[in-house]
Write an enzyme that holds these catalytic residues in place. Structure first.
Site, PDB file in Angstrom:
ATOM      1  N   GLY A 113      21.605  30.757 -34.356  1.00  8.89           N
ATOM      2  CA  GLY A 113      21.959  29.380 -34.714  1.00  8.89           C
ATOM      3  C   GLY A 113      21.985  28.492 -33.470  1.00  8.89           C
ATOM      4  O   GLY A 113      21.373  28.816 -32.445  1.00  8.89           O
TER       5      GLY A 113
ATOM      6  N   THR B 187      30.693  20.100 -34.199  1.00 13.55           N
ATOM      7  CA  THR B 187      30.724  21.549 -34.354  1.00 13.55           C
ATOM      8  C   THR B 187      30.078  21.903 -35.690  1.00 13.55           C
ATOM      9  O   THR B 187      29.525  21.025 -36.377  1.00 13.55           O
ATOM     10  CB  THR B 187      32.172  22.078 -34.178  1.00 13.55           C
ATOM     11  OG1 THR B 187      32.145  23.504 -34.238  1.00 13.55           O
ATOM     12  CG2 THR B 187      33.135  21.550 -35.227  1.00 13.55           C
TER      13      THR B 187
ATOM     14  N   SER C 252      39.466  22.851 -35.645  1.00 13.43           N
ATOM     15  CA  SER C 252      40.712  23.334 -35.032  1.00 13.43           C
ATOM     16  C   SER C 252      41.279  22.223 -34.146  1.00 13.43           C
ATOM     17  O   SER C 252      40.636  21.196 -33.932  1.00 13.43           O
ATOM     18  CB  SER C 252      40.444  24.584 -34.192  1.00 13.43           C
ATOM     19  OG  SER C 252      39.981  24.212 -32.912  1.00 13.43           O
TER      20      SER C 252
ATOM     21  N   LYS D 279      25.713  20.353 -35.565  1.00 14.53           N
ATOM     22  CA  LYS D 279      24.992  20.267 -34.287  1.00 14.53           C
ATOM     23  C   LYS D 279      23.486  20.116 -34.445  1.00 14.53           C
ATOM     24  O   LYS D 279      22.848  19.420 -33.662  1.00 14.53           O
ATOM     25  CB  LYS D 279      25.270  21.513 -33.447  1.00 14.53           C
ATOM     26  CG  LYS D 279      26.692  21.569 -32.937  1.00 14.53           C
ATOM     27  CD  LYS D 279      26.886  22.801 -32.082  1.00 14.53           C
ATOM     28  CE  LYS D 279      28.345  22.920 -31.692  1.00 14.53           C
ATOM     29  NZ  LYS D 279      28.599  24.039 -30.805  1.00 14.53           N
TER      30      LYS D 279
ATOM     31  N   SER E 201      40.022  21.219 -29.299  1.00 15.53           N
ATOM     32  CA  SER E 201      39.357  20.113 -28.592  1.00 15.53           C
ATOM     33  C   SER E 201      40.282  18.899 -28.524  1.00 15.53           C
ATOM     34  O   SER E 201      40.337  18.195 -27.510  1.00 15.53           O
ATOM     35  CB  SER E 201      38.053  19.737 -29.300  1.00 15.53           C
ATOM     36  OG  SER E 201      37.145  20.799 -29.181  1.00 15.53           O
TER      37      SER E 201
ATOM     38  N   ASN F 185      25.985  18.746 -29.267  1.00 18.02           N
ATOM     39  CA  ASN F 185      27.422  18.929 -29.520  1.00 18.02           C
ATOM     40  C   ASN F 185      28.231  17.729 -29.033  1.00 18.02           C
ATOM     41  O   ASN F 185      29.442  17.709 -29.159  1.00 18.02           O
ATOM     42  CB  ASN F 185      27.950  20.216 -28.863  1.00 18.02           C
ATOM     43  CG  ASN F 185      28.034  20.078 -27.356  1.00 18.02           C
ATOM     44  OD1 ASN F 185      27.236  19.371 -26.742  1.00 18.02           O
ATOM     45  ND2 ASN F 185      28.998  20.722 -26.747  1.00 18.02           N
TER      46      ASN F 185
ATOM     47  N   ALA G 183      24.405  27.826 -31.364  1.00 13.09           N
ATOM     48  CA  ALA G 183      25.062  28.399 -30.185  1.00 13.09           C
ATOM     49  C   ALA G 183      24.123  29.363 -29.470  1.00 13.09           C
ATOM     50  O   ALA G 183      24.082  29.419 -28.239  1.00 13.09           O
ATOM     51  CB  ALA G 183      26.341  29.118 -30.610  1.00 13.09           C
TER      52      ALA G 183
ATOM     53  N   ASP H 133      27.036  22.587 -24.453  1.00 10.11           N
ATOM     54  CA  ASP H 133      27.294  24.014 -24.701  1.00 10.11           C
ATOM     55  C   ASP H 133      26.582  24.887 -23.666  1.00 10.11           C
ATOM     56  O   ASP H 133      27.103  25.930 -23.254  1.00 10.11           O
ATOM     57  CB  ASP H 133      26.811  24.421 -26.102  1.00 10.11           C
ATOM     58  CG  ASP H 133      27.817  24.061 -27.185  1.00 10.11           C
ATOM     59  OD1 ASP H 133      29.004  23.868 -26.868  1.00 10.11           O
ATOM     60  OD2 ASP H 133      27.403  23.970 -28.359  1.00 10.11           O
TER      61      ASP H 133
HETATM   62  P1  NAP Z   1      25.329  28.645 -36.893  1.00 10.94           P
HETATM   63  O1  NAP Z   1      24.295  27.697 -36.406  1.00 10.94           O
HETATM   64  O2  NAP Z   1      25.898  28.517 -38.253  1.00 10.94           O
HETATM   65  O3  NAP Z   1      24.710  30.133 -36.718  1.00 10.94           O
HETATM   66  C1  NAP Z   1      25.452  31.240 -37.095  1.00 10.94           C
HETATM   67  C2  NAP Z   1      24.708  32.508 -36.715  1.00 10.94           C
HETATM   68  O4  NAP Z   1      25.593  33.595 -36.969  1.00 10.94           O
HETATM   69  C3  NAP Z   1      23.447  32.760 -37.516  1.00 10.94           C
HETATM   70  O5  NAP Z   1      22.515  33.387 -36.692  1.00 10.94           O
HETATM   71  C4  NAP Z   1      23.932  33.720 -38.615  1.00 10.94           C
HETATM   72  O6  NAP Z   1      22.951  34.603 -39.076  1.00 10.94           O
HETATM   73  C5  NAP Z   1      24.956  34.511 -37.848  1.00 10.94           C
HETATM   74  N1  NAP Z   1      25.990  35.098 -38.709  1.00 10.94           N
HETATM   75  C6  NAP Z   1      26.933  34.426 -39.426  1.00 10.94           C
HETATM   76  N2  NAP Z   1      27.759  35.293 -40.057  1.00 10.94           N
HETATM   77  C7  NAP Z   1      27.299  36.540 -39.742  1.00 10.94           C
HETATM   78  C8  NAP Z   1      27.716  37.845 -40.090  1.00 10.94           C
HETATM   79  N3  NAP Z   1      28.786  38.052 -40.865  1.00 10.94           N
HETATM   80  N4  NAP Z   1      27.011  38.900 -39.602  1.00 10.94           N
HETATM   81  C9  NAP Z   1      25.938  38.693 -38.789  1.00 10.94           C
HETATM   82  N5  NAP Z   1      25.500  37.475 -38.424  1.00 10.94           N
HETATM   83  C10 NAP Z   1      26.169  36.411 -38.889  1.00 10.94           C
HETATM   84  O7  NAP Z   1      26.584  28.654 -35.914  1.00 10.94           O
HETATM   85  P2  NAP Z   1      26.613  28.327 -34.342  1.00 10.94           P
HETATM   86  O8  NAP Z   1      26.839  26.885 -34.123  1.00 10.94           O
HETATM   87  O9  NAP Z   1      25.437  28.962 -33.714  1.00 10.94           O
HETATM   88  O10 NAP Z   1      27.978  29.058 -33.898  1.00 10.94           O
HETATM   89  C11 NAP Z   1      28.076  30.465 -33.859  1.00 10.94           C
HETATM   90  C12 NAP Z   1      29.451  30.859 -33.328  1.00 10.94           C
HETATM   91  O11 NAP Z   1      29.613  30.411 -31.988  1.00 10.94           O
HETATM   92  C13 NAP Z   1      30.619  30.246 -34.112  1.00 10.94           C
HETATM   93  O12 NAP Z   1      31.667  31.172 -34.226  1.00 10.94           O
HETATM   94  C14 NAP Z   1      31.043  29.079 -33.240  1.00 10.94           C
HETATM   95  O13 NAP Z   1      32.398  28.716 -33.431  1.00 10.94           O
HETATM   96  C15 NAP Z   1      30.822  29.680 -31.867  1.00 10.94           C
HETATM   97  N6  NAP Z   1      30.666  28.655 -30.832  1.00 10.94           N
HETATM   98  C16 NAP Z   1      31.571  28.639 -29.834  1.00 10.94           C
HETATM   99  C17 NAP Z   1      31.451  27.720 -28.824  1.00 10.94           C
HETATM  100  C18 NAP Z   1      32.439  27.747 -27.711  1.00 10.94           C
HETATM  101  O14 NAP Z   1      32.571  26.735 -27.013  1.00 10.94           O
HETATM  102  N7  NAP Z   1      33.100  28.862 -27.478  1.00 10.94           N
HETATM  103  C19 NAP Z   1      30.418  26.768 -28.847  1.00 10.94           C
HETATM  104  C20 NAP Z   1      29.513  26.824 -29.895  1.00 10.94           C
HETATM  105  C21 NAP Z   1      29.635  27.767 -30.889  1.00 10.94           C
HETATM  106  P3  NAP Z   1      21.985  34.244 -40.318  1.00 10.94           P
HETATM  107  O15 NAP Z   1      20.843  33.477 -39.733  1.00 10.94           O
HETATM  108  O16 NAP Z   1      21.626  35.554 -40.863  1.00 10.94           O
HETATM  109  O17 NAP Z   1      22.815  33.426 -41.272  1.00 10.94           O
END
Ligand code: NAP
Length: 280
Positions: free
Chosen positions: A134, A68, A22, A72, A25, A93, A136, A108
């Site tokens: 994951g 992102t 997006s 990460k 940032s 990150n 985050a 983060d």
């Molecule tokens: P990631 O490493 O890909 O992990 C994703 C997690 O979400 C996994 O535990 C996955 O479960 C679960 N998941 C995905 N789709 C799902 C669904 N439909 N129903 C239930 N669980 C689901 O991603 P991440 O880096 O941790 O990021 C996660 C979210 O946080 C993203 O939306 C990201 O944009 C956001 N984030 C925001 C910030 C911020 O600054 N606001 C910072 C970092 C991350 P499984 O293990 O079952 O696949």
């Protein structure tokens, strides 16, 4: 900064490595550089290839990268040195290029803590549930452990992954199917660390009613756009922590790592909110 100005004919390059990144940032960091008159520029690299991004960083001399999804955790194998936070969280990150040496940081966790502080959340005696396992989620657990909560529960759609993370972090795993209203009413903090709420999250929504949270509870949704969860939390009198606040707070120390200058929060926040208002 004056030495950098004299040394360089071109701005130093920073950027975001992600998939379909997006502009949020980009907006924040660009506003920060402009506010301080720094010879830096920020762009985005849309790729699944973490290694290629980091090789380019080293070879082409990019100064700093934000990482992102999906980079990460994958980045760790290509990084030369990790900060203590990045090492424990097992995700980075923020990567800094120090004369060809790639240094991985994790801001983060600061983003989580600062966004919770902003709404006056204090950890002592509180119970939290972290939803997702994951990168985050790892940052959230790290931050919550520092806040000395009474207990931290973790759930994840893929149980084995959730189990492993809970074991590693010495917290309790709750099977996904058990995350129902009765359990959620007993916690003070809910953290969504999944992409549920994004239009393209590609799966079902939450396995519980979004109206379960009420006054006295804090709901932190890491998704960086306004979600239905946050909207309902507001309506029902619980305290919302939208992901955009975390995005702002993780960017401030990141800016400082890029530039070695104090981040101009007001200018970066204004640019972030203006850019976020254009996203539908
Ligand atoms: P990631 O490493 O890909 O992990 C994703 C997690 O979400 C996994 O535990 C996955 O479960 C679960 N998941 C995905 N789709 C799902 C669904 N439909 N129903 C239930 N669980 C689901 O991603 P991440 O880096 O941790 O990021 C996660 C979210 O946080 C993203 O939306 C990201 O944009 C956001 N984030 C925001 C910030 C911020 O600054 N606001 C910072 C970092 C991350 P499984 O293990 O079952 O696949």
């Amino acid at each position: 900064m004056s030495s950098i100005n004299k040394q360089l004919a071109y701005p130093r390059v920073c950027g975001l490595l992600g998939v379909k990144p997006s502009r949020l940032s980009y907006a924040m960091h660009t506003a920060g550089f402009r506010e301080l008159g720094l010879p830096f520029t920020y762009t985005a690299f849309d790729t699944h290839n973490t290694q290629a991004g980091l090789v380019a960083m080293r070879e082409l001399g990019f100064c700093g990268l934000s990482l992102t999804i999906p980079h990460k955790e994958q980045a760790l194998q290509f990084i030369d040195q990790l900060s203590q936070e990045a090492r424990v969280i097992k995700a980075t990150n923020t990567v800094i290029n120090s004369q060809g040496l790639l240094l991985g940081h994790n801001t983060d966790c600061y983003g989580v803590t600062a966004a919770l502080e902003e709404v006056g959340f204090s950890g002592k005696g509180k119970r939290a549930l972290v939803f997702g396992a994951g990168g985050a989620s790892r940052a959230a657990i790290f931050a919550l452990k520092r806040l000395e909560l009474d207990s931290i529960l973790l759930t994840n759609r893929t149980e084995e992954k959730g189990h492993l993370l809970a074991k590693e972090c010495k917290i309790e795993f709750v099977p996904y199917g058990r995350v129902r209203e009765r359990l959620l009413e007993k916690i003070e903090l809910f953290v969504n660390a999944t992409p549920i709420g994004l239009p393209l999250s590609g799966g079902k929504g939450y396995p519980f009613s979004l109206d379960v949270f009420s006054s006295g509870q804090t709901v932190f949704d890491m998704v960086t756009r306004e979600t239905e969860l946050i909207e309902r939390v507001r309506q029902n009198g619980a305290t919302p922590v939208p992901g955009i606040r975390m995005l702002l707070y993780q960017a401030l120390p990141q800016f400082e790592l890029f530039t070695e200058q104090k981040a101009p929060k007001e200018a970066m926040e204004k640019a972030l909110l203006e850019e976020a208002a254009t996203v539908d």
